[in-house]
Design an enzyme around this catalytic site. Sequence first.
Site, mmCIF file in Angstrom:
data_model
loop_
_atom_site.group_PDB
_atom_site.id
_atom_site.type_symbol
_atom_site.label_atom_id
_atom_site.label_comp_id
_atom_site.label_asym_id
_atom_site.label_seq_id
_atom_site.Cartn_x
_atom_site.Cartn_y
_atom_site.Cartn_z
ATOM 1 C CB ILE A 19 -0.981 -0.012 1.215
ATOM 2 C CG1 ILE A 19 -2.022 1.104 1.102
ATOM 3 C CG2 ILE A 19 -0.273 0.123 2.541
ATOM 4 C CD1 ILE A 19 -3.230 0.741 0.338
ATOM 5 C CG ASP A 42 -0.817 2.569 12.056
ATOM 6 O OD1 ASP A 42 -0.709 3.639 11.426
ATOM 7 O OD2 ASP A 42 -1.122 2.504 13.264
ATOM 8 C CB SER A 125 -10.407 -5.632 10.438
ATOM 9 O OG SER A 125 -10.822 -4.474 11.111
ATOM 10 C CB THR A 126 -7.648 -9.241 7.214
ATOM 11 O OG1 THR A 126 -6.825 -8.427 6.385
ATOM 12 C CG2 THR A 126 -9.096 -9.088 6.795
HETATM 13 N N1 AR6 Z 1 0.567 -3.162 2.177
HETATM 14 C C1 AR6 Z 1 -0.653 -3.751 2.062
HETATM 15 N N2 AR6 Z 1 -1.157 -4.606 2.984
HETATM 16 C C2 AR6 Z 1 -0.390 -4.879 4.051
HETATM 17 C C3 AR6 Z 1 0.907 -4.328 4.244
HETATM 18 C C4 AR6 Z 1 1.369 -3.419 3.246
HETATM 19 N N3 AR6 Z 1 2.563 -2.828 3.339
HETATM 20 N N4 AR6 Z 1 1.408 -4.802 5.424
HETATM 21 C C5 AR6 Z 1 0.477 -5.643 5.941
HETATM 22 N N5 AR6 Z 1 -0.598 -5.699 5.122
HETATM 23 P P1 AR6 Z 1 -2.913 -4.809 9.875
HETATM 24 P P2 AR6 Z 1 -5.539 -4.415 11.188
HETATM 25 C C6 AR6 Z 1 -1.876 -6.461 5.288
HETATM 26 O O1 AR6 Z 1 -2.425 -5.615 11.003
HETATM 27 O O2 AR6 Z 1 -5.781 -5.885 11.220
HETATM 28 C C7 AR6 Z 1 -1.787 -1.837 13.785
HETATM 29 O O3 AR6 Z 1 -0.928 -2.031 14.872
HETATM 30 C C8 AR6 Z 1 -1.896 -7.562 6.321
HETATM 31 O O4 AR6 Z 1 -1.397 -8.746 5.779
HETATM 32 O O5 AR6 Z 1 -2.012 -3.793 9.273
HETATM 33 O O6 AR6 Z 1 -6.649 -3.498 10.747
HETATM 34 C C9 AR6 Z 1 -2.677 -0.610 13.959
HETATM 35 O O7 AR6 Z 1 -2.036 0.424 14.684
HETATM 36 C C10 AR6 Z 1 -3.402 -7.656 6.640
HETATM 37 O O8 AR6 Z 1 -4.057 -8.501 5.699
HETATM 38 O O9 AR6 Z 1 -4.278 -4.000 10.253
HETATM 39 C C11 AR6 Z 1 -3.856 -1.162 14.701
HETATM 40 O O10 AR6 Z 1 -3.619 -1.170 16.087
HETATM 41 C C12 AR6 Z 1 -3.932 -6.237 6.421
HETATM 42 O O11 AR6 Z 1 -2.863 -5.557 5.743
HETATM 43 C C13 AR6 Z 1 -3.977 -2.567 14.174
HETATM 44 O O12 AR6 Z 1 -2.681 -2.925 13.690
HETATM 45 C C14 AR6 Z 1 -4.278 -5.500 7.693
HETATM 46 O O13 AR6 Z 1 -3.388 -5.830 8.738
HETATM 47 C C15 AR6 Z 1 -4.927 -2.672 13.007
HETATM 48 O O14 AR6 Z 1 -5.084 -4.016 12.649
#
Ligand code: AR6
Length: 181
Positions: A19, A42, A125-126
């Site tokens: 992303i 994030d 959220s995944t």
């Molecule tokens: N580009 C695209 N997708 C990604 C990338 C990337 N660079 N890195 C990971 N993903 P998450 P959440 C995918 O954990 O579940 C944080 O600590 C990953 O494989 O980023 O909404 C925040 O501060 C997964 O499928 O977000 C919050 O506290 C998806 O992005 C919490 O995590 C979302 O994973 C949010 O958790």
Amino acid sequence: MPLRVKIDGKTLELVSGDITEQETEAIVNAANERLIPGGGVDGAIHRKGGPSIAEEAHKIGHCPTGSAVVTGAGRLKARYVIHAVGPIYRDGKSGEAELLASAYRESLKRATELGLSSVAFPSLSTGAYGYPLEEAAPIALTTILDYLKEHEKPSLVRMVLWGEKAYQAYAETLKRLAKER
Ligand code: AR6
């Protein structure tokens, strides 16, 4: 290969990738309610975008689950970061689906308000929040398709999936939804 679906002249596409590399006008962050930099998407956004994003987010201070707020994008290619807060998955019966749909819808509303043509989403959220991919994909894609149908802008929404498993889950769901529509 990106997978594309056209809906009333607007486009939803799925790509596999990062992303933080997207050149869409806005990218969506998978944030938390306190808007404090965490891990996953994030962490990657704040690392690559630099400190201005966290400084702006700190001034906003809070974003309830199911909502979205906007900051600049620092050193990223995008102009804006839309910080969306998806639900933490408990048992699937605690309002998660509606909150997840709301996080997508509210992010799209921010893009419309800014007059943006293009926005990229991660799979909210995944990761850390534990939402099963197979349950999240139809909610994300249905919400985006419904929104595109009803609005002129944004005209391009790109889902950026991290890893083959996530891409396959979304691609299979999108093919099924496109057939049903
Ligand atoms: N580009 C695209 N997708 C990604 C990338 C990337 N660079 N890195 C990971 N993903 P998450 P959440 C995918 O954990 O579940 C944080 O600590 C990953 O494989 O980023 O909404 C925040 O501060 C997964 O499928 O977000 C919050 O506290 C998806 O992005 C919490 O995590 C979302 O994973 C949010 O958790």
